[in-house]
Design a protein around this motif. Structure first.
Motif, PDB file in Angstrom:
ATOM      1  N   GLY A 187       0.809  -1.211   0.000  1.00 25.83           N
ATOM      2  CA  GLY A 187       0.000   0.000   0.000  1.00 25.83           C
ATOM      3  C   GLY A 187       0.843   1.262   0.000  1.00 25.83           C
ATOM      4  N   LYS A 188       2.162   1.114   0.115  1.00 26.57           N
ATOM      5  CA  LYS A 188       3.010   2.313   0.171  1.00 26.57           C
ATOM      6  C   LYS A 188       3.060   2.952  -1.221  1.00 26.57           C
ATOM      7  CE  LYS A 188       5.775   0.692   4.047  1.00 26.57           C
ATOM      8  NZ  LYS A 188       5.890   1.622   5.160  1.00 26.57           N
ATOM      9  N   GLU A 189       3.056   4.258  -1.203  1.00 28.16           N
ATOM     10  CA  GLU A 189       2.968   5.022  -2.452  1.00 28.16           C
ATOM     11  C   GLU A 189       4.094   4.669  -3.436  1.00 28.16           C
ATOM     12  OE1 GLU A 189       0.416   8.028  -4.166  1.00 28.16           O
ATOM     13  OE2 GLU A 189       0.257   6.621  -2.534  1.00 28.16           O
ATOM     14  N   ALA A 221      15.470  -0.945   6.887  1.00 27.23           N
ATOM     15  CA  ALA A 221      16.219  -0.759   8.138  1.00 27.23           C
ATOM     16  C   ALA A 221      15.345   0.005   9.119  1.00 27.23           C
ATOM     17  CB  ALA A 221      17.492   0.031   7.856  1.00 27.23           C
ATOM     18  N   GLU A 222      15.381  -0.414  10.374  1.00 26.31           N
ATOM     19  CA  GLU A 222      14.587   0.256  11.402  1.00 26.31           C
ATOM     20  C   GLU A 222      15.467   0.627  12.579  1.00 26.31           C
ATOM     21  OE1 GLU A 222      10.358  -1.414  11.772  1.00 26.31           O
ATOM     22  OE2 GLU A 222      11.604  -3.185  11.508  1.00 26.31           O
ATOM     23  N   THR A 223      15.149   1.741  13.221  1.00 30.95           N
ATOM     24  CA  THR A 223      15.912   2.126  14.418  1.00 30.95           C
ATOM     25  C   THR A 223      15.317   1.473  15.658  1.00 30.95           C
ATOM     26  OG1 THR A 223      14.526   4.082  14.508  1.00 30.95           O
ATOM     27  CG2 THR A 223      16.736   4.372  13.617  1.00 30.95           C
ATOM     28  N   GLY A 228       8.963  -5.161  24.536  1.00 32.33           N
ATOM     29  CA  GLY A 228       7.598  -5.644  24.741  1.00 32.33           C
ATOM     30  C   GLY A 228       7.100  -6.608  23.681  1.00 32.33           C
ATOM     31  N   ARG A 229       7.919  -6.939  22.709  1.00 28.98           N
ATOM     32  CA  ARG A 229       7.440  -7.817  21.617  1.00 28.98           C
ATOM     33  C   ARG A 229       8.105  -9.188  21.629  1.00 28.98           C
ATOM     34  NH1 ARG A 229       7.816  -5.663  15.716  1.00 28.98           N
ATOM     35  NH2 ARG A 229       6.020  -6.936  15.256  1.00 28.98           N
ATOM     36  N   ARG A 230       8.851  -9.503  22.703  1.00 32.52           N
ATOM     37  CA  ARG A 230       9.640 -10.729  22.628  1.00 32.52           C
ATOM     38  C   ARG A 230       8.781 -11.971  22.386  1.00 32.52           C
ATOM     39  NH1 ARG A 230      12.853 -11.472  27.446  1.00 32.52           N
ATOM     40  NH2 ARG A 230      14.273  -9.901  26.674  1.00 32.52           N
ATOM     41  N   GLY A 231       7.599 -11.978  23.032  1.00 32.45           N
ATOM     42  CA  GLY A 231       6.708 -13.136  22.896  1.00 32.45           C
ATOM     43  C   GLY A 231       6.467 -13.461  21.425  1.00 32.45           C
ATOM     44  N   TYR A 232       6.248 -12.431  20.618  1.00 31.15           N
ATOM     45  CA  TYR A 232       6.037 -12.642  19.184  1.00 31.15           C
ATOM     46  C   TYR A 232       7.374 -12.865  18.483  1.00 31.15           C
ATOM     47  CZ  TYR A 232       5.731 -11.069  14.308  1.00 31.15           C
ATOM     48  OH  TYR A 232       5.881 -10.957  12.941  1.00 31.15           O
ATOM     49  N   TYR A 233       8.325 -11.980  18.790  1.00 33.85           N
ATOM     50  CA  TYR A 233       9.528 -11.920  17.960  1.00 33.85           C
ATOM     51  C   TYR A 233      10.426 -13.157  18.108  1.00 33.85           C
ATOM     52  CZ  TYR A 233      12.608  -9.470  14.858  1.00 33.85           C
ATOM     53  OH  TYR A 233      13.337  -9.112  13.762  1.00 33.85           O
ATOM     54  N   ASP A 241       9.364 -12.170   9.788  1.00 38.37           N
ATOM     55  CA  ASP A 241       8.652 -10.921  10.061  1.00 38.37           C
ATOM     56  C   ASP A 241       8.723  -9.953   8.874  1.00 38.37           C
ATOM     57  OD1 ASP A 241       7.258  -9.158  11.865  1.00 38.37           O
ATOM     58  OD2 ASP A 241       9.117  -8.031  12.117  1.00 38.37           O
ATOM     59  N   MET A 242       9.833  -9.929   8.167  1.00 40.15           N
ATOM     60  CA  MET A 242      10.033  -8.902   7.136  1.00 40.15           C
ATOM     61  C   MET A 242      10.346  -9.458   5.743  1.00 40.15           C
ATOM     62  SD  MET A 242       9.687  -5.872   8.605  1.00 40.15           S
ATOM     63  CE  MET A 242      10.520  -4.665   7.591  1.00 40.15           C
ATOM     64  N   VAL A 243      11.145 -10.547   5.693  1.00 40.35           N
ATOM     65  CA  VAL A 243      11.613 -10.981   4.367  1.00 40.35           C
ATOM     66  C   VAL A 243      10.540 -11.770   3.627  1.00 40.35           C
ATOM     67  CG1 VAL A 243      13.368 -12.271   3.096  1.00 40.35           C
ATOM     68  CG2 VAL A 243      14.001 -11.023   5.177  1.00 40.35           C
ATOM     69  N   ASN A 245       7.563 -11.668   3.525  1.00 39.06           N
ATOM     70  CA  ASN A 245       6.451 -10.876   3.006  1.00 39.06           C
ATOM     71  C   ASN A 245       6.962  -9.586   2.362  1.00 39.06           C
ATOM     72  OD1 ASN A 245       6.895  -9.501   5.701  1.00 39.06           O
ATOM     73  ND2 ASN A 245       6.097 -11.497   6.311  1.00 39.06           N
ATOM     74  N   HIS A 246       7.296  -8.573   3.202  1.00 38.88           N
ATOM     75  CA  HIS A 246       7.575  -7.242   2.659  1.00 38.88           C
ATOM     76  C   HIS A 246       8.720  -7.242   1.632  1.00 38.88           C
ATOM     77  CE1 HIS A 246       4.943  -6.236   5.860  1.00 38.88           C
ATOM     78  NE2 HIS A 246       5.831  -6.047   6.807  1.00 38.88           N
ATOM     79  N   LEU A 247       9.858  -7.823   1.993  1.00 37.25           N
ATOM     80  CA  LEU A 247      11.010  -7.713   1.089  1.00 37.25           C
ATOM     81  C   LEU A 247      10.803  -8.532  -0.190  1.00 37.25           C
ATOM     82  CD1 LEU A 247      12.224  -6.200   3.465  1.00 37.25           C
ATOM     83  CD2 LEU A 247      14.377  -7.335   3.045  1.00 37.25           C
ATOM     84  N   ARG A 352      15.037   3.419   7.206  1.00 44.19           N
ATOM     85  CA  ARG A 352      15.059   3.650   5.766  1.00 44.19           C
ATOM     86  C   ARG A 352      14.612   2.375   5.034  1.00 44.19           C
ATOM     87  NH1 ARG A 352      20.795   4.541   3.213  1.00 44.19           N
ATOM     88  NH2 ARG A 352      20.881   6.369   4.554  1.00 44.19           N
ATOM     89  N   SER A 353      13.657   2.502   4.144  1.00 45.97           N
ATOM     90  CA  SER A 353      13.307   1.368   3.279  1.00 45.97           C
ATOM     91  C   SER A 353      13.497   1.825   1.851  1.00 45.97           C
ATOM     92  CB  SER A 353      11.848   0.954   3.471  1.00 45.97           C
ATOM     93  OG  SER A 353      11.647   0.515   4.769  1.00 45.97           O
ATOM     94  N   GLU A 354      14.238   1.058   1.097  1.00 46.48           N
ATOM     95  CA  GLU A 354      14.517   1.494  -0.276  1.00 46.48           C
ATOM     96  C   GLU A 354      14.899   0.328  -1.170  1.00 46.48           C
ATOM     97  OE1 GLU A 354      17.804   4.210   0.345  1.00 46.48           O
ATOM     98  OE2 GLU A 354      19.243   2.566   0.449  1.00 46.48           O
TER      99      GLU A 354
END
Ligand code: BG6
Length: 493
Positions: A187-189, A221-223, A228-233, A241-243, A245-247, A352-354
């Motif tokens: 959905g990102k422009e 990349a995220e800062t 609080g997310r360890r249970g999921y992560y 989490d990222m590759v 799907n998103h990547l 940064r996502s690029e």
């Protein structure tokens, strides 16, 4: 200045949008602000309702008060009357999800009764293990109409098998055309602009191949860390989490063939072909072509294992990757020999996502000091496109070359608000347009490529390489490109 208001004849279909997990984080941070913007822009019909489901025991008034308190600050404050109208669309039903109490389902059925002619969207902003059971509940309560759609939030399973199981369970109740699997990156422009850039301009396509392109880098990349997310992560990690799907979605859009039509299936057909053409990475190759890292304490930032969490770290916490880099290859005529480097990590020095498309050097250089062209498609922080070209630095002496970016910032060029990803995706769900959603075969093809990497990591005696919080990842990630004389984009800036 005139404000955009909800137009009574907006032309939008009337819908009931039922959000499971309707008082949760995603709903409050993303979905409700996105819906408010759609409302402001006249994209919701006046009768459209948003019905939040949770165990919370809230009345409609309680829920509206909660949204007023928690969401108001996330949206423009210049139209109080419009905001009040928006709040009136909101309803809440308490449902004992997974429990024996049927009253909530009954209350939902009563609220929806008499509205079978509306589009009905069930948005499952809940953990994937609930997808099958919730769909069955909806069917048993007689709530699934031919005009119903179901939206599934990621993660869709934790490997191929679990994804297939979820797809089977949901597919037993809804047809594939009714299922909308969200990947909010679509959905990102800039992501949508990538298709326009490639397929509405003539100059790029002739050079969009291995003859002209040296390699492609896709970075998210995220800062932030994972407080609080360890249970999921602990059970996800950067790869799931990222590759997965998103990547991989970004990779497919960069690499796909031009579709014959701008239609829902033609585009997705081409994306699936890219995933199917990915060269599998398994066994000993996993070590050569993938890197995983975990951030450790540095510069006043805690390491992954020290992040605040409700439970102490376990063996799974020590083994989980918060960073990964992969060298992928696509086995087809267009891309043979062109590496696609994927990289994502938490607690990196910047957000940064690029997508960086690195062109080959000129065949014969008459100037010393030139560097090859590069096209950068930036998804965030500021959405835009940059083409790095070589220019002559001003001066009467010897010709000196300098790489200069030709920049297009969407925000500045169009002087318009760049909509949030969820706004576009919710608009498409309500309009019944699935082009920007993942089809079953896409999700499964992505897992098919990810699975062997995951299982090799899981059975390996090695732990992820440590990297100090606030840095660009472990040394292995730099070596992954360095071995072929390449470097990650930021290192040359
Ligand atoms: C989510 C991941 O899908 O995407 C998060 O679960 C991640 O871990 C987020 O932080 C990143 O999204 P964005 O839009 O901020 O890049």
């Amino acid at each position: 200045m005139s404000l955009p208001t909800t137009s009574p004849d907006s032309g939008a279909q009337t819908a009931d949008l039922v959000v499971f997990g309707g008082t949760g984080d995603l709903s409050m941070r993303k979905l409700l602000p996105a819906l408010y913007h759609s409302d402001r822009d006249g994209r919701l019909s006046p009768e459209t309702r948003v019905i939040a489901l949770s165990r919370g025991g809230l009345t409609d008034a309680d829920f509206r008060g909660k949204v007023d308190a928690e969401v108001r600050d996330r949206v423009p404050a210049d139209d109080p009357a419009g905001w009040r109208r928006f709040l009136e669309r909101l309803h809440h039903v308490s449902v004992d999800v997974g429990g024996a109490d049927r009253n909530g389902w009954q209350a939902l059925a009563e609220l929806l009764a008499g509205h079978d002619d509306r589009d009905r969207v069930f948005y499952l902003a809940s953990p994937p293990r609930t997808f099958g059971p919730f769909c069955r509940e909806l069917e048993q309560a007689g709530l699934v109409t031919p005009r119903s759609r179901v939206v599934l939030e990621k993660p869709l399973g934790h490997d191929l098998l679990s994804a297939q199981r979820i797809n089977d369970e949901v597919g037993a109740i809804f047809d594939e055309r009714q299922i909308f699997r969200i990947d909010h990156y679509l959905g990102k422009e800039t992501v949508q602009n990538l298709l326009v850039l490639r397929f509405a301009n003539a100059f790029l396509e002739p050079i969009w191949n291995s003859l002209w392109i040296d390699h492609v880098q896709i970075t998210a990349a995220e800062t932030v860390g994972t407080p609080g997310r360890r249970g999921y992560y602990d059970h996800a990690g950067a790869l799931r989490d990222m590759v997965q799907n998103h990547l991989l979605q970004l990779l497919t859009l960069t690499a796909m063939e031009p579709p014959a039509r701008n239609d829902r299936e033609a585009i997705r057909d081409e994306k699936v072909k890219v995933l199917q053409a990915l060269r599998p990475i398994s066994g000993t190759e996993v070590d050569r072509f993938t890197v995983r890292g975990q951030y450790v304490e540095a510069a006043d930032m805690p390491g992954y294992l020290d992040e605040p969490a409700s439970t102490p770290p376990t063996e799974a916490s020590r083994r989980v990757e918060t960073f990964t880099a992969i060298r992928a290859e696509i086995r087809n005529w267009r891309w043979a020999g062109v590496p696609f480097y994927l990289r994502t990590g938490k607690r990196m020095p910047y957000r940064r996502s690029e997508i960086v498309v690195q062109f080959k050097d000129v065949p014969h250089s008459i100037y010393p000091g030139g560097t090859p062209n590069r096209l950068v498609l930036r998804l965030q922080p500021e959405e835009g496109i940059e083409l790095h070209i070589m220019a002559k630095a001003p001066g009467a002496g010897e010709v000196a070359l300098k790489p200069v970016p030709m920049s297009l910032s969407f925000g500045k060029t169009f002087r318009a608000r760049v909509p949030e990803a969820y706004e576009r995706l919710l608009t498409d769900v309500l309009a019944g347009n699935p082009t920007l959603f993942m089809r079953r075969d896409e999700v499964e093809a992505a897992w098919r490529w990810i699975d062997p990497i995951l299982s090799t990591w899981e059975t390996s005696a090695d732990l992820p390489e440590p990297y100090p919080a606030g840095t660009t990842g472990p040394t292995g990630a730099h070596e992954l490109l360095g071995r072929s004389g390449r470097a990650w984009h930021e290192e040359e800036l």
